[in-house]
Design an enzyme around this catalytic site. Structure first.
Site, PDB file in Angstrom:
ATOM      1  N   LYS A  31     -21.681 -15.307   0.635  1.00  0.00           N
ATOM      2  CA  LYS A  31     -23.132 -15.134   0.742  1.00  0.00           C
ATOM      3  C   LYS A  31     -23.768 -14.401  -0.426  1.00  0.00           C
ATOM      4  CE  LYS A  31     -23.396 -15.055   5.744  1.00  0.00           C
ATOM      5  NZ  LYS A  31     -23.473 -14.163   6.886  1.00  0.00           N
ATOM      6  N   GLY A  77     -13.801  -3.084   0.277  1.00  0.00           N
ATOM      7  CA  GLY A  77     -15.133  -2.497   0.424  1.00  0.00           C
ATOM      8  C   GLY A  77     -15.417  -1.471  -0.660  1.00  0.00           C
ATOM      9  N   GLY A 122      -9.872  -7.095  -1.549  1.00  0.00           N
ATOM     10  CA  GLY A 122     -10.271  -8.061  -0.531  1.00  0.00           C
ATOM     11  C   GLY A 122      -9.839  -9.471  -0.862  1.00  0.00           C
ATOM     12  N   ARG A 162       0.825  -1.211   0.000  1.00  0.00           N
ATOM     13  CA  ARG A 162       0.000   0.000   0.000  1.00  0.00           C
ATOM     14  C   ARG A 162       0.864   1.268   0.000  1.00  0.00           C
ATOM     15  NH1 ARG A 162      -4.737  -2.139   3.957  1.00  0.00           N
ATOM     16  NH2 ARG A 162      -6.143  -2.742   2.296  1.00  0.00           N
TER      17      ARG A 162
HETATM   18  P1  AMP Z   1     -16.831 -12.815   0.745  1.00  0.00           P
HETATM   19  O1  AMP Z   1     -16.189 -12.016   1.846  1.00  0.00           O
HETATM   20  O2  AMP Z   1     -18.310 -12.844   0.801  1.00  0.00           O
HETATM   21  O3  AMP Z   1     -16.281 -12.458  -0.627  1.00  0.00           O
HETATM   22  O4  AMP Z   1     -16.415 -14.309   1.017  1.00  0.00           O
HETATM   23  C1  AMP Z   1     -15.094 -14.756   1.005  1.00  0.00           C
HETATM   24  C2  AMP Z   1     -15.039 -16.006   1.822  1.00  0.00           C
HETATM   25  O5  AMP Z   1     -15.969 -16.931   1.287  1.00  0.00           O
HETATM   26  C3  AMP Z   1     -13.691 -16.684   1.797  1.00  0.00           C
HETATM   27  O6  AMP Z   1     -13.144 -16.635   3.095  1.00  0.00           O
HETATM   28  C4  AMP Z   1     -14.011 -18.108   1.393  1.00  0.00           C
HETATM   29  O7  AMP Z   1     -13.344 -19.060   2.179  1.00  0.00           O
HETATM   30  C5  AMP Z   1     -15.501 -18.205   1.643  1.00  0.00           C
HETATM   31  N1  AMP Z   1     -16.138 -19.228   0.794  1.00  0.00           N
HETATM   32  C6  AMP Z   1     -16.074 -19.347  -0.527  1.00  0.00           C
HETATM   33  N2  AMP Z   1     -16.728 -20.466  -0.924  1.00  0.00           N
HETATM   34  C7  AMP Z   1     -17.207 -21.056   0.186  1.00  0.00           C
HETATM   35  C8  AMP Z   1     -17.944 -22.242   0.429  1.00  0.00           C
HETATM   36  N3  AMP Z   1     -18.310 -23.044  -0.546  1.00  0.00           N
HETATM   37  N4  AMP Z   1     -18.286 -22.537   1.690  1.00  0.00           N
HETATM   38  C9  AMP Z   1     -17.908 -21.713   2.695  1.00  0.00           C
HETATM   39  N5  AMP Z   1     -17.208 -20.593   2.536  1.00  0.00           N
HETATM   40  C10 AMP Z   1     -16.856 -20.266   1.281  1.00  0.00           C
END
Ligand code: AMP
Length: 399
Positions: free
Chosen positions: A202, A378, A355, A40
């Site tokens: 999610k 973010g 991220g 950074r």
């Molecule tokens: P996000 O912050 O929503 O982009 O999610 C990122 C996180 O989603 C990472 O830490 C991944 O390990 C988790 N992730 C991705 N695929 C899966 C899955 N099939 N089951 C559980 N966690 C997941």
């Protein structure tokens, strides 16, 4: 808002002027207190060097960690000043405070081309409240303001938004300009076909991104934990996989919407499933929507990896946000790696949201093969959601 129309450091005369620059020096430290990844800081050098070379009196500011509005040496920017001094080949004068005697007297005594770093702006609780009095004090250090901190652009704090009310000139730096150019062009003026790949845990946290991109993309790929909600909505079984029951309707409507708009929606056709949330768990590959009880999907399967990689090959622009599986565990990183490899091998413009996707691409060793990796997790997500970023909006428009 026209993101591509913001004034930059090159549009103004900075010679002999005091210039306050908001950087993102929020770097990680190791157990010994050394900066463990200076990326950074390195990203900010172009703007700082430009201002030094053009004989500005440069006053740098940033946040670091979460000191909760109190002075705390653990979150001091002093190690950053030390690193910067070496990187610039000249002393960066470290102030002992943010808007106090030390910051002000150093700022007042700066000669043209000299650099000061004031302390962590989050040592004052007013910073995150966008408090006008604190913003005014910050602004009083300088005549010109430059925002080069994309990582905080989605927040309206004193040092990136409030301060602009009290200076005549507020422009963006090179890093900010690069971020808004790449993300802005990719989303609003993409070379087609335009493929977006969304993953992560999610559906609920990516709804706004899906809603915004569905009107812009030719192909939408959905992988990661969020895909199981789509599989369940289609009548499949997902065992113990991540599932958001409240979003089954949304998933079905999204499919209909994509079809109505002529957007190709690609979902996993197979998954790597595990009998525990552990790298050492037993695994098997099963068709999507046919996950047995007691098993959870932790990655896309090999057929899906091929399907997604083939879609990437047809693209002229690819935007990627969110891993395809639990890439932090090596046994479930293969799908994410296959997508990263496909992006690395294409001639298309490839944009990686900050991220987790940025971390995955770098950990897997494909970082230097991407057109642009955003420095803001973010901020890049909110940009992809089509939201106005207050930190960018506050800068002056070009005449
Ligand atoms: P996000 O912050 O929503 O982009 O999610 C990122 C996180 O989603 C990472 O830490 C991944 O390990 C988790 N992730 C991705 N695929 C899966 C899955 N099939 N089951 C559980 N966690 C997941």
């Amino acid at each position: 808002m026209n993101y591509l129309n913001k004034k930059t450091v090159e549009d103004i005369d900075v010679k002999g002027k005091k210039v306050l620059v908001r950087c993102d020096f929020n770097v990680p430290f190791d157990a010994e207190g050394n900066i463990s990844d200076p990326k950074r800081i390195n990203e900010a050098l172009k703007t700082i060097k430009y201002l030094v070379d053009h004989q500005a009196k440069v006053i740098l500011c940033s946040h670091l960690g979460r000191p909760k509005g109190e002075f705390n040496m653990k979150y001091s920017l002093a190690p950053v000043a030390e690193y910067l001094s070496k990187a610039l080949g000249q002393e960066v004068k470290m102030a002992k405070d943010v808007i106090g005697e030390s910051a002000k007297s150093i700022a007042a005594s700066l000669k043209d081309g000299e650099v000061e770093l004031i302390e962590n702006v989050r040592f004052h609780k007013e910073e995150e409240k966008n408090d006008p009095a604190f913003a005014k004090e910050l602004a009083s250090l300088a005549e010109i303001y430059v925002n080069d901190a994309f990582g905080t652009a989605h927040r309206a704090h004193c040092s990136n938004v409030g301060v602009t009310q009290y200076v005549d000139t507020a422009v963006v730096g090179y890093l900010m300009q690069k971020e808004i150019d790449f993300l802005g062009n990719a989303v609003n003026n993409p070379a087609r076909p335009f493929v977006a790949i969304l993953g992560g845990s999610k559906v609920s946290s990516k709804i706004s991104v899906i809603d915004n991109l569905i009107d812009k993309v030719d192909v939408l790929i959905i992988g990661g934990g969020m895909a199981y909600t789509f599989a369940k909505a289609a009548g499949g079984t997902v065992g113990d996989s991540l599932l958001e029951m409240d979003y089954l309707d949304y998933a079905n409507k999204m499919k209909e919407k994509a079809a109505a708009k002529g957007v190709k929606l690609l979902l996993p056709v197979d998954n790597v499933v595990a009998d525990a949330f552990s790298n050492d768990a037993n695994t098997q590959v099963v068709p999507a929507g046919q996950i047995p009880d007691g098993w959870e999907g932790l990655d896309i399967g090999p057929e899906t990896a091929k399907l997604f990689a083939d879609a990437v090959k047809t693209a002229k622009t690819v935007v990627w946000n969110g891993p395809m599986g639990c890439f932090e565990m090596p046994n479930f990183a293969h799908g994410t790696e296959a997508v990263a490899k496909a992006l690395a091998e294409t001639d298309a413009t490839t944009i990686i949201g900050g991220g987790d996707s940025a971390a995955a691409v770098n950990i897997l060793g494909y970082g230097d093969k991407m057109t642009h990796i955003s420095t803001g997790g973010g901020a890049s997500l909110e940009f992809l959601e089509g939201k106005e970023l207050p930190g960018v909006a506050a800068a002056n428009d070009k005449d």
